[in-house]
Design a protein around this motif. Structure first.
Motif, mmCIF file in Angstrom:
data_model
loop_
_atom_site.group_PDB
_atom_site.id
_atom_site.type_symbol
_atom_site.label_atom_id
_atom_site.label_comp_id
_atom_site.label_asym_id
_atom_site.label_seq_id
_atom_site.Cartn_x
_atom_site.Cartn_y
_atom_site.Cartn_z
ATOM 1 N N GLY A 47 28.651 43.755 4.276
ATOM 2 C CA GLY A 47 29.848 43.739 5.075
ATOM 3 C C GLY A 47 29.330 42.195 5.821
ATOM 4 N N VAL A 48 30.465 42.052 6.750
ATOM 5 C CA VAL A 48 31.015 40.456 7.229
ATOM 6 C C VAL A 48 31.017 41.101 8.336
ATOM 7 N N PRO A 49 29.879 40.835 8.880
ATOM 8 C CA PRO A 49 29.395 40.238 10.256
ATOM 9 C C PRO A 49 30.495 39.809 11.338
ATOM 10 N N ALA A 50 30.754 40.736 12.859
ATOM 11 C CA ALA A 50 31.905 40.596 13.365
ATOM 12 C C ALA A 50 32.265 38.910 14.027
ATOM 13 N N GLU A 51 30.606 37.895 14.136
ATOM 14 C CA GLU A 51 30.398 37.770 14.285
ATOM 15 C C GLU A 51 30.473 36.066 13.127
ATOM 16 N N ALA A 52 30.405 36.288 12.281
ATOM 17 C CA ALA A 52 31.017 35.839 11.431
ATOM 18 C C ALA A 52 32.306 34.863 11.009
ATOM 19 N N TYR A 53 33.133 35.239 11.982
ATOM 20 C CA TYR A 53 34.660 34.779 12.001
ATOM 21 C C TYR A 53 35.114 34.636 13.350
ATOM 22 N N PRO A 54 35.881 34.150 13.601
ATOM 23 C CA PRO A 54 35.964 33.193 15.096
ATOM 24 C C PRO A 54 37.069 34.234 15.690
ATOM 25 N N ARG A 55 37.057 34.575 17.093
ATOM 26 C CA ARG A 55 37.379 35.861 18.218
ATOM 27 C C ARG A 55 38.740 34.777 17.486
ATOM 28 N N GLU A 56 39.312 34.103 18.190
ATOM 29 C CA GLU A 56 40.447 33.374 18.398
ATOM 30 C C GLU A 56 40.937 32.192 17.426
ATOM 31 N N PRO A 57 40.593 32.606 16.072
ATOM 32 C CA PRO A 57 41.000 31.323 14.903
ATOM 33 C C PRO A 57 42.307 30.399 14.768
ATOM 34 N N ARG A 58 41.902 28.869 14.875
ATOM 35 C CA ARG A 58 43.366 28.498 15.287
ATOM 36 C C ARG A 58 43.422 27.845 13.486
ATOM 37 N N ARG A 59 45.526 27.584 13.524
ATOM 38 C CA ARG A 59 45.419 27.427 12.263
ATOM 39 C C ARG A 59 45.143 26.566 12.305
ATOM 40 N N THR A 60 44.954 26.139 10.462
ATOM 41 C CA THR A 60 44.438 24.938 10.259
ATOM 42 C C THR A 60 46.361 24.382 9.332
ATOM 43 N N ARG A 61 45.858 22.546 8.856
ATOM 44 C CA ARG A 61 47.101 21.738 8.971
ATOM 45 C C ARG A 61 47.028 21.444 7.133
ATOM 46 N N PRO A 62 47.597 22.172 6.201
ATOM 47 C CA PRO A 62 48.405 23.315 6.611
ATOM 48 C C PRO A 62 47.361 24.348 6.580
ATOM 49 N N HIS A 63 48.192 26.294 6.897
ATOM 50 C CA HIS A 63 47.343 27.356 7.103
ATOM 51 C C HIS A 63 47.117 27.535 6.290
ATOM 52 N N PHE A 64 45.614 28.518 5.880
ATOM 53 C CA PHE A 64 44.983 29.341 4.344
ATOM 54 C C PHE A 64 44.897 29.758 5.380
ATOM 55 N N ALA A 65 45.353 31.151 5.176
ATOM 56 C CA ALA A 65 44.883 33.034 5.670
ATOM 57 C C ALA A 65 43.853 32.904 5.657
ATOM 58 N N GLN A 66 42.953 33.798 6.836
ATOM 59 C CA GLN A 66 41.773 34.698 6.394
ATOM 60 C C GLN A 66 42.152 35.597 6.753
ATOM 61 N N ARG A 67 41.059 36.668 6.217
ATOM 62 C CA ARG A 67 40.735 37.929 6.048
ATOM 63 C C ARG A 67 41.057 38.698 7.313
ATOM 64 N N ASP A 68 41.634 39.831 7.799
ATOM 65 C CA ASP A 68 41.935 40.146 8.703
ATOM 66 C C ASP A 68 40.778 41.403 9.222
ATOM 67 N N TYR A 69 38.936 41.521 9.902
ATOM 68 C CA TYR A 69 38.178 41.897 9.337
ATOM 69 C C TYR A 69 38.567 42.847 10.854
#
Length: 333
Positions: free
Chosen positions: A200-222
């Motif tokens: 599975g995906v560790p909690a540390e493998a994605y940002p707690r407060e993700p910043r939006r890219t330009r344009p924004h590509f949505a990430q999974r909500d783990y």
């Protein structure tokens, strides 16, 4: 065969399987198992680790297993052996995806050794990138890596096409996040902080407060409402990076395995140059959106992966199951 040769073959086979488990897989499901019988490695798909809602046909599972097969081939070549591969060798055993046997001795070239060295280092990225662009020469090399495996990597240069892919990804993520079965499936593979699960995906493998890219590509909500995620400062990492789509001319099970092998070759070559990848498979999990992409954006070719490539100071984290959980040994050389 003398004892020294037997020991060398056994060592090479086990090294190849050990490397295979470091392949990327959707949600880090690690949907594979291996049977070693003498000098033959059998790669099997593990249906219990499949996504019954998001991957009904098993396409993403086979792409993941194809990446594992690429690692086997590379390591065997790196250790001085040609890999004799048979893909889907038995129609009556659909879970058997490939068999690999040691062939003639073959000296590894520098590029093979370089890719082998990146297998355990490569990590999936789940945020924005720095503003440093991926060099054009490297992009051309990544395209060549895909072509060497019978797939096509298309860098998306048109801003309009990038916006369209971003919009499709966000639309798919919004729909999936409102679907209870999709949500539960993602949560099954989400690891809370402190979890000892080797999958599975560790909690540390994605940002707690993700910043939006330009344009924004949505990430999974783990995290799904929890305050999970890494603490690293990503204030400067808001670039989308280079958007690229991996495609095949047809869409059979063999094509999916081909796509996985091409994907892993791309990722390892990119990692050797300090470039990491973020994946966006949400629109590929919805038939009508994937078909729209194929017909309207990809000249009829079948999309197998949407990715963003770029530079990031983050090293990332990942976990893998112990080899004993995925390996069955049946014979000796």
């Amino acid at each position: 065969m003398n004892a020294h040769a037997t020991e060398e073959i056994t060592s090479a086979v086990h090294a190849a399987v050990q490397a295979a488990v470091w392949a990327p897989s959707v949600h880090n499901t690690q949907p594979w198992s291996f049977v070693v019988d003498g000098e033959e490695i059998a790669l099997r798909a593990d249906s219990d680790r499949g996504l019954r809602t998001g991957d009904i046909m098993g396409r993403e599972r086979l792409v993941s297993c194809g990446a594992a097969l690429m690692n086997i081939r590379l390591v065997l070549r790196g250790l001085g052996h040609e890999a004799r591969v048979r893909v889907l060798p038995d129609p009556d055993r659909p879970a058997l995806l490939a068999t690999v046997r040691l062939g003639e001795s073959a000296e590894a070239d520098e590029h093979t050794r370089t890719l082998c060295a990146r297998i355990e280092h490569r990590r999936t990225h789940r945020a924005g990138f720095t503003e440093t662009p991926v060099p054009d020469q490297l992009v051309d090399e990544l395209v060549q890596q895909a072509a060497a495996e019978g797939a096509r990597l298309t860098p998306v240069r048109s801003e309009a096409a990038v916006r369209a892919l971003a919009a499709l990804t966000e639309a798919a993520q919004e729909v999936q996040s409102q679907d209870r079965l999709f949500t539960l499936e993602v949560l099954r593979w989400a690891r809370p902080p402190g979890s000892t699960r080797a999958e599975g995906v560790p909690a540390e493998a994605y940002p707690r407060e993700p910043r939006r890219t330009r344009p924004h590509f949505a990430q999974r909500d783990y995290a799904h409402g929890h305050s999970w995620g890494g603490e690293s400062d990503r204030s400067a990492a808001t670039s989308t990076g280079l958007v690229a789509v991996l495609t095949t001319l047809s869409d059979s099970r063999e094509d999916w395995i081909t796509a996985g092998q091409a994907l892993q070759r791309i990722l390892l070559h990119a990692d050797a140059h300090g470039v990491r990848a973020a994946f966006h498979t949400q629109p590929l999990e919805m038939f009508h959106l994937r078909e729209f992409m194929r017909q309207e954006l990809l000249s009829g070719e079948y999309p197998q992966m949407i990715m963003r490539l770029g530079f990031t100071p983050d090293e990332g984290r990942s976990v893998r199951r112990p080899i004993a959980e995925v390996l069955e040994e049946r014979g000796t050389t």
